[in-house]
Design an enzyme around this catalytic site. Sequence first.
Site, PDB file in Angstrom:
ATOM      1  CB  SER A 299      -3.492   4.927  -9.017  1.00 47.79           C
ATOM      2  OG  SER A 299      -4.167   6.114  -9.412  1.00 47.79           O
TER       3      SER A 299
ATOM      4  N   PRO B 221      -7.713   2.680  -6.993  1.00 48.85           N
ATOM      5  CG  PRO B 221      -7.049   3.080  -4.805  1.00 48.85           C
ATOM      6  CD  PRO B 221      -6.542   2.574  -6.119  1.00 48.85           C
ATOM      7  N   GLY B 222      -9.614   5.707  -7.525  1.00 45.86           N
ATOM      8  CA  GLY B 222      -9.559   7.080  -8.018  1.00 45.86           C
ATOM      9  C   GLY B 222      -9.131   7.951  -6.852  1.00 45.86           C
TER      10      GLY B 222
ATOM     11  CE1 TYR C 298       1.143   7.427  -7.070  1.00 47.05           C
ATOM     12  CE2 TYR C 298      -0.496   8.145  -8.680  1.00 47.05           C
ATOM     13  CZ  TYR C 298      -0.181   7.534  -7.478  1.00 47.05           C
ATOM     14  OH  TYR C 298      -1.186   7.005  -6.691  1.00 47.05           O
TER      15      TYR C 298
ATOM     16  CB  VAL D  79      -8.850   8.190  -1.559  1.00 45.22           C
ATOM     17  CG1 VAL D  79      -9.459   7.824  -0.211  1.00 45.22           C
ATOM     18  CG2 VAL D  79      -9.152   7.113  -2.595  1.00 45.22           C
TER      19      VAL D  79
ATOM     20  CG  ASN E 252      -1.692   1.285   1.379  1.00 48.28           C
ATOM     21  OD1 ASN E 252      -2.517   1.617   0.527  1.00 48.28           O
ATOM     22  ND2 ASN E 252      -1.418   2.031   2.437  1.00 48.28           N
TER      23      ASN E 252
ATOM     24  CE  LYS F  65       0.480   4.044  -7.061  1.00 45.76           C
ATOM     25  NZ  LYS F  65       0.759   3.130  -5.924  1.00 45.76           N
TER      26      LYS F  65
HETATM   27  N1  NAP Z   1      -5.159   9.095  -2.036  1.00 51.62           N
HETATM   28  C1  NAP Z   1      -5.376   8.941  -3.321  1.00 51.62           C
HETATM   29  O1  NAP Z   1      -6.014   9.793  -3.955  1.00 51.62           O
HETATM   30  C2  NAP Z   1      -4.876   7.707  -4.035  1.00 51.62           C
HETATM   31  C3  NAP Z   1      -5.434   7.391  -5.282  1.00 51.62           C
HETATM   32  C4  NAP Z   1      -4.998   6.251  -5.951  1.00 51.62           C
HETATM   33  C5  NAP Z   1      -4.034   5.462  -5.383  1.00 51.62           C
HETATM   34  N2  NAP Z   1      -3.495   5.781  -4.165  1.00 51.62           N
HETATM   35  C6  NAP Z   1      -2.455   4.897  -3.625  1.00 51.62           C
HETATM   36  O2  NAP Z   1      -2.882   4.428  -2.362  1.00 51.62           O
HETATM   37  C7  NAP Z   1      -1.744   4.074  -1.567  1.00 51.62           C
HETATM   38  C8  NAP Z   1      -1.894   4.679  -0.200  1.00 51.62           C
HETATM   39  O3  NAP Z   1      -1.872   6.086  -0.338  1.00 51.62           O
HETATM   40  P1  NAP Z   1      -2.652   7.072   0.646  1.00 51.62           P
HETATM   41  O4  NAP Z   1      -3.669   7.793  -0.146  1.00 51.62           O
HETATM   42  O5  NAP Z   1      -3.061   6.367   1.883  1.00 51.62           O
HETATM   43  O6  NAP Z   1      -1.472   8.108   0.909  1.00 51.62           O
HETATM   44  P2  NAP Z   1      -0.856   8.654   2.266  1.00 51.62           P
HETATM   45  O7  NAP Z   1      -1.935   9.031   3.217  1.00 51.62           O
HETATM   46  O8  NAP Z   1       0.134   9.698   1.827  1.00 51.62           O
HETATM   47  O9  NAP Z   1      -0.102   7.387   2.853  1.00 51.62           O
HETATM   48  C9  NAP Z   1       1.038   6.897   2.182  1.00 51.62           C
HETATM   49  C10 NAP Z   1       1.528   5.650   2.849  1.00 51.62           C
HETATM   50  O10 NAP Z   1       2.758   5.269   2.219  1.00 51.62           O
HETATM   51  C11 NAP Z   1       3.783   5.187   3.157  1.00 51.62           C
HETATM   52  N3  NAP Z   1       5.049   5.686   2.621  1.00 51.62           N
HETATM   53  C12 NAP Z   1       5.263   6.823   1.937  1.00 51.62           C
HETATM   54  N4  NAP Z   1       6.570   6.958   1.638  1.00 51.62           N
HETATM   55  C13 NAP Z   1       7.197   5.882   2.160  1.00 51.62           C
HETATM   56  C14 NAP Z   1       8.547   5.437   2.201  1.00 51.62           C
HETATM   57  N5  NAP Z   1       9.528   6.160   1.641  1.00 51.62           N
HETATM   58  N6  NAP Z   1       8.828   4.279   2.822  1.00 51.62           N
HETATM   59  C15 NAP Z   1       7.841   3.559   3.394  1.00 51.62           C
HETATM   60  N7  NAP Z   1       6.555   3.931   3.400  1.00 51.62           N
HETATM   61  C16 NAP Z   1       6.229   5.074   2.788  1.00 51.62           C
HETATM   62  C17 NAP Z   1       3.347   6.049   4.311  1.00 51.62           C
HETATM   63  O11 NAP Z   1       3.955   5.616   5.488  1.00 51.62           O
HETATM   64  P3  NAP Z   1       4.248   6.680   6.689  1.00 51.62           P
HETATM   65  O12 NAP Z   1       2.918   7.131   7.175  1.00 51.62           O
HETATM   66  O13 NAP Z   1       5.010   5.846   7.652  1.00 51.62           O
HETATM   67  O14 NAP Z   1       5.025   7.782   6.063  1.00 51.62           O
HETATM   68  C18 NAP Z   1       1.847   5.837   4.321  1.00 51.62           C
HETATM   69  O15 NAP Z   1       1.524   4.648   5.015  1.00 51.62           O
HETATM   70  C19 NAP Z   1      -0.519   4.564  -2.358  1.00 51.62           C
HETATM   71  O16 NAP Z   1       0.053   3.466  -3.045  1.00 51.62           O
HETATM   72  C20 NAP Z   1      -1.117   5.550  -3.349  1.00 51.62           C
HETATM   73  O17 NAP Z   1      -0.327   5.680  -4.514  1.00 51.62           O
HETATM   74  C21 NAP Z   1      -3.896   6.886  -3.482  1.00 51.62           C
END
Ligand code: NAP
Length: 187
Positions: A63, A106-107, A76, A109, A11, A80
């Site tokens: 994504s 996901p779109g 990015y 979030v 994740n 993905k």
């Molecule tokens: N939010 C969106 O709109 C969206 C849409 C599509 C896909 N996604 C994908 O969903 C996943 C989760 O994202 P999120 O929305 O929950 O984002 P987020 O709130 O920014 O959380 C990111 C997660 O990744 C971890 N992370 C970031 N950099 C890291 C590193 N260098 N080493 C280890 N862990 C790291 C963070 O850990 P720490 O908290 O310990 O830093 C956190 O658990 C990602 O793969 C993202 O690409 C997100």
Amino acid sequence: GERSVEVLVNNAGLSTLGPVAASDPEAEMGMVEVDVVAVVDLCSRLLPGMVDRGRGAVLNVASTAAFQPLPGQAGYGAGKAFVLSYTQSLAGELRGTGVTATTLCPGPVHTGFGERAGFSQEDAEAALPPVMWVSAEQVALAAVKGLDRGRLVVIPGRANRVAAAFAQVTPRSLLLPVLVKNHPGLQ
Ligand SMILES: NC(=O)c1ccc[n+]([C@@H]2O[C@H](COP(=O)([O-])OP(=O)(O)OC[C@H]3O[C@@H](n4cnc5c(N)ncnc54)[C@H](OP(=O)(O)O)[C@@H]3O)[C@@H](O)[C@H]2O)c1
């Protein structure tokens, strides 16, 4: 002792923002390390044990960006797309082993992800219509259901499923100018 992981969820992920020509090379490579390299590392280390035990599941978080190029977040989007292709191939390889591989796409979030990438809250909200935003809870629920059923790809939210279908069939020469015009990282 030997580590036995039943369910692997990749994740962790992040995005940079802006054109590659104005990027910080270290930040770009750091993104690829987390979004791509870590997925390959953990899958290749943990799948042998799952296959030996005849059970297990992998959920790789991609994504809807995986279905199209993404100027303004080039690395990015490409990362993905890698995760989507890689996980679909895993699913093919794993057929009949008792181990499944699911890609979550996901779109948008609200998690703070956009802000961490450098989008302002307004930009993030303006970039994509409200109908495409799905809550983190709904995404997580769809993910767990999809994993449980051994689904190949899970796209939470009807609007995102429609957009992903269109993104895949729209000629890139038509899609790119629209994407470039609307991406907050390229204004
Ligand atoms: N939010 C969106 O709109 C969206 C849409 C599509 C896909 N996604 C994908 O969903 C996943 C989760 O994202 P999120 O929305 O929950 O984002 P987020 O709130 O920014 O959380 C990111 C997660 O990744 C971890 N992370 C970031 N950099 C890291 C590193 N260098 N080493 C280890 N862990 C790291 C963070 O850990 P720490 O908290 O310990 O830093 C956190 O658990 C990602 O793969 C993202 O690409 C997100």
